[in-house]
Design a protein around this motif. Structure first.
Motif, PDB file in Angstrom:
ATOM      1  N   VAL A 189       0.833  -1.202   0.000  1.00 30.70           N
ATOM      2  CA  VAL A 189       0.000   0.000   0.000  1.00 30.70           C
ATOM      3  C   VAL A 189       0.867   1.252   0.000  1.00 30.70           C
ATOM      4  CG1 VAL A 189      -1.637   1.358   1.365  1.00 30.70           C
ATOM      5  CG2 VAL A 189      -2.012  -1.094   1.056  1.00 30.70           C
ATOM      6  N   ALA A 190       1.929   1.254   0.824  1.00 32.69           N
ATOM      7  CA  ALA A 190       2.800   2.433   0.900  1.00 32.69           C
ATOM      8  C   ALA A 190       3.497   2.699  -0.434  1.00 32.69           C
ATOM      9  CB  ALA A 190       3.834   2.243   2.008  1.00 32.69           C
ATOM     10  N   VAL A 191       4.022   1.651  -1.059  1.00 28.93           N
ATOM     11  CA  VAL A 191       4.732   1.826  -2.327  1.00 28.93           C
ATOM     12  C   VAL A 191       3.780   2.287  -3.425  1.00 28.93           C
ATOM     13  CG1 VAL A 191       6.034   0.643  -4.144  1.00 28.93           C
ATOM     14  CG2 VAL A 191       6.554   0.200  -1.741  1.00 28.93           C
ATOM     15  N   MET A 192       2.586   1.701  -3.482  1.00 25.68           N
ATOM     16  CA  MET A 192       1.621   2.120  -4.497  1.00 25.68           C
ATOM     17  C   MET A 192       1.166   3.561  -4.276  1.00 25.68           C
ATOM     18  SD  MET A 192      -0.661  -1.353  -5.030  1.00 25.68           S
ATOM     19  CE  MET A 192      -1.738  -0.577  -6.224  1.00 25.68           C
ATOM     20  N   ALA A 193       1.059   3.977  -3.016  1.00 28.15           N
ATOM     21  CA  ALA A 193       0.683   5.359  -2.726  1.00 28.15           C
ATOM     22  C   ALA A 193       1.762   6.320  -3.229  1.00 28.15           C
ATOM     23  CB  ALA A 193       0.461   5.544  -1.231  1.00 28.15           C
ATOM     24  N   VAL A 194       3.023   5.971  -3.014  1.00 29.51           N
ATOM     25  CA  VAL A 194       4.119   6.797  -3.528  1.00 29.51           C
ATOM     26  C   VAL A 194       4.061   6.871  -5.046  1.00 29.51           C
ATOM     27  CG1 VAL A 194       6.626   6.934  -3.779  1.00 29.51           C
ATOM     28  CG2 VAL A 194       5.624   6.385  -1.560  1.00 29.51           C
ATOM     29  N   MET A 195       3.760   5.749  -5.691  1.00 33.43           N
ATOM     30  CA  MET A 195       3.658   5.728  -7.147  1.00 33.43           C
ATOM     31  C   MET A 195       2.547   6.653  -7.629  1.00 33.43           C
ATOM     32  SD  MET A 195       4.174   1.611  -7.675  1.00 33.43           S
ATOM     33  CE  MET A 195       3.669   1.616  -9.397  1.00 33.43           C
ATOM     34  N   VAL A 196       1.432   6.703  -6.892  1.00 33.97           N
ATOM     35  CA  VAL A 196       0.332   7.588  -7.268  1.00 33.97           C
ATOM     36  C   VAL A 196       0.812   9.038  -7.299  1.00 33.97           C
ATOM     37  CG1 VAL A 196      -1.825   8.611  -6.436  1.00 33.97           C
ATOM     38  CG2 VAL A 196      -1.573   6.134  -6.503  1.00 33.97           C
ATOM     39  N   PHE A 197       1.523   9.462  -6.259  1.00 38.46           N
ATOM     40  CA  PHE A 197       1.989  10.856  -6.196  1.00 38.46           C
ATOM     41  C   PHE A 197       3.012  11.149  -7.285  1.00 38.46           C
ATOM     42  CE2 PHE A 197       0.509  10.323  -1.738  1.00 38.46           C
ATOM     43  CZ  PHE A 197      -0.418  11.348  -1.727  1.00 38.46           C
ATOM     44  N   LEU A 198       3.868  10.163  -7.589  1.00 33.30           N
ATOM     45  CA  LEU A 198       4.862  10.370  -8.640  1.00 33.30           C
ATOM     46  C   LEU A 198       4.195  10.522 -10.004  1.00 33.30           C
ATOM     47  CD1 LEU A 198       7.671   7.852  -7.603  1.00 33.30           C
ATOM     48  CD2 LEU A 198       7.706  10.343  -7.424  1.00 33.30           C
ATOM     49  N   PHE A 199       3.229   9.640 -10.293  1.00 32.04           N
ATOM     50  CA  PHE A 199       2.546   9.719 -11.582  1.00 32.04           C
ATOM     51  C   PHE A 199       1.677  10.975 -11.664  1.00 32.04           C
ATOM     52  CE2 PHE A 199       2.818   4.871 -11.583  1.00 32.04           C
ATOM     53  CZ  PHE A 199       3.960   4.879 -12.371  1.00 32.04           C
ATOM     54  N   ALA A 200       1.033  11.325 -10.545  1.00 31.88           N
ATOM     55  CA  ALA A 200       0.157  12.486 -10.552  1.00 31.88           C
ATOM     56  C   ALA A 200       0.933  13.782 -10.720  1.00 31.88           C
ATOM     57  CB  ALA A 200      -0.662  12.535  -9.268  1.00 31.88           C
ATOM     58  N   ALA A 201       2.248  13.757 -10.419  1.00 35.42           N
ATOM     59  CA  ALA A 201       3.068  14.959 -10.600  1.00 35.42           C
ATOM     60  C   ALA A 201       3.067  15.401 -12.055  1.00 35.42           C
ATOM     61  CB  ALA A 201       4.502  14.692 -10.139  1.00 35.42           C
ATOM     62  N   ALA A 202       2.719  14.474 -12.949  1.00 35.24           N
ATOM     63  CA  ALA A 202       2.649  14.822 -14.369  1.00 35.24           C
ATOM     64  C   ALA A 202       1.569  15.862 -14.637  1.00 35.24           C
ATOM     65  CB  ALA A 202       2.378  13.574 -15.204  1.00 35.24           C
ATOM     66  N   LYS A 203       0.640  16.034 -13.688  1.00 35.89           N
ATOM     67  CA  LYS A 203      -0.422  17.028 -13.891  1.00 35.89           C
ATOM     68  C   LYS A 203       0.139  18.451 -13.908  1.00 35.89           C
ATOM     69  CE  LYS A 203      -4.462  16.575 -12.072  1.00 35.89           C
ATOM     70  NZ  LYS A 203      -5.383  16.199 -13.133  1.00 35.89           N
TER      71      LYS A 203
END
Length: 207
Positions: A156-170
């Protein structure tokens, strides 16, 4: 207990970062809809794995082998649908539509469905997590609980970090964001076709 906790965390990290239908869907949603809408996807394993663990340990080992192949086929079809959905977002992308897209229904239950139709979940529990959990539990219930805690806390922690990294593309230019959505749709399509190929090939051999 510490050894089981570390083992669970190690496998959880590997499961989170390995390319797969759920991670590709997470990337697609984070880029196109932002972290607020994509973050619940990180918690989808907490919903899916409990029933699957019980199912695998109690039933799946006793049913015909072609069940896993059928799951691959259905999962591949679902992933192709999601790829088409992402491609439509790419074709119709407009920067001013982002706020409207973020008001769309939550994607958590789509992620849950993807996970339930992913054979890797069943295989992982039947040949990796399941046996280790049972071995640890027989020595001491604390060992089994530590492994499960380490696994899910890490994934869960790693996937949450991935969400923020991918969302930075916004924060990037609209054209770059549009292209990232297109890339995610192609990646989903490739995974869907691969799942279909594996499932159909296995069914052909069995039949």
């Amino acid at each position: 207990m510490l050894a089981y906790l570390i083992s669970g965390a190690t496998y959880g990290f590997a499961a989170a970062v390995s390319p797969g239908p759920l991670s590709m869907y997470l990337m697609s949603q984070a880029v196109s809809r932002g972290w607020r809408k994509a973050l619940p996807i990180a918690f989808s394993p907490l919903i899916t794995d409990g029933p699957v663990a019980v199912l695998v340990l109690a039933i799946l080992s006793r049913v015909p082998a072609n069940l896993v192949s059928c799951l691959r086929v259905f999962g591949g079809a679902l992933i192709l649908y999601l790829a088409y959905d992402a491609w439509r977002s790419y074709k119709n992308f407009r920067a001013q539509d982002v706020s409207a897209a973020e008001g769309a229904p939550n994607s958590l239950w789509k992620a849950v469905l993807i996970n339930w139709l992913n054979p890797n979940l069943y295989i992982g529990w039947s040949v990796i997590l399941g046996p280790i959990v049972l071995t640890g539990w027989h020595k001491s219930p604390v060992n089994g609980a530590a492994l499960v805690l380490g696994f899910y806390a890490t994934i869960v922690a790693v996937m949450a970090v991935m969400v923020f990294l991918f969302a930075a593309a916004k924060s990037l230019r609209p054209k770059v964001r549009k292209n990232l959505i297109g890339v995610s749709s192609i990646a989903l399509a490739g995974l869907g076709l691969y799942q279909l190929w594996l499932g159909i090939s296995a069914l052909t051999v069995i039949l």
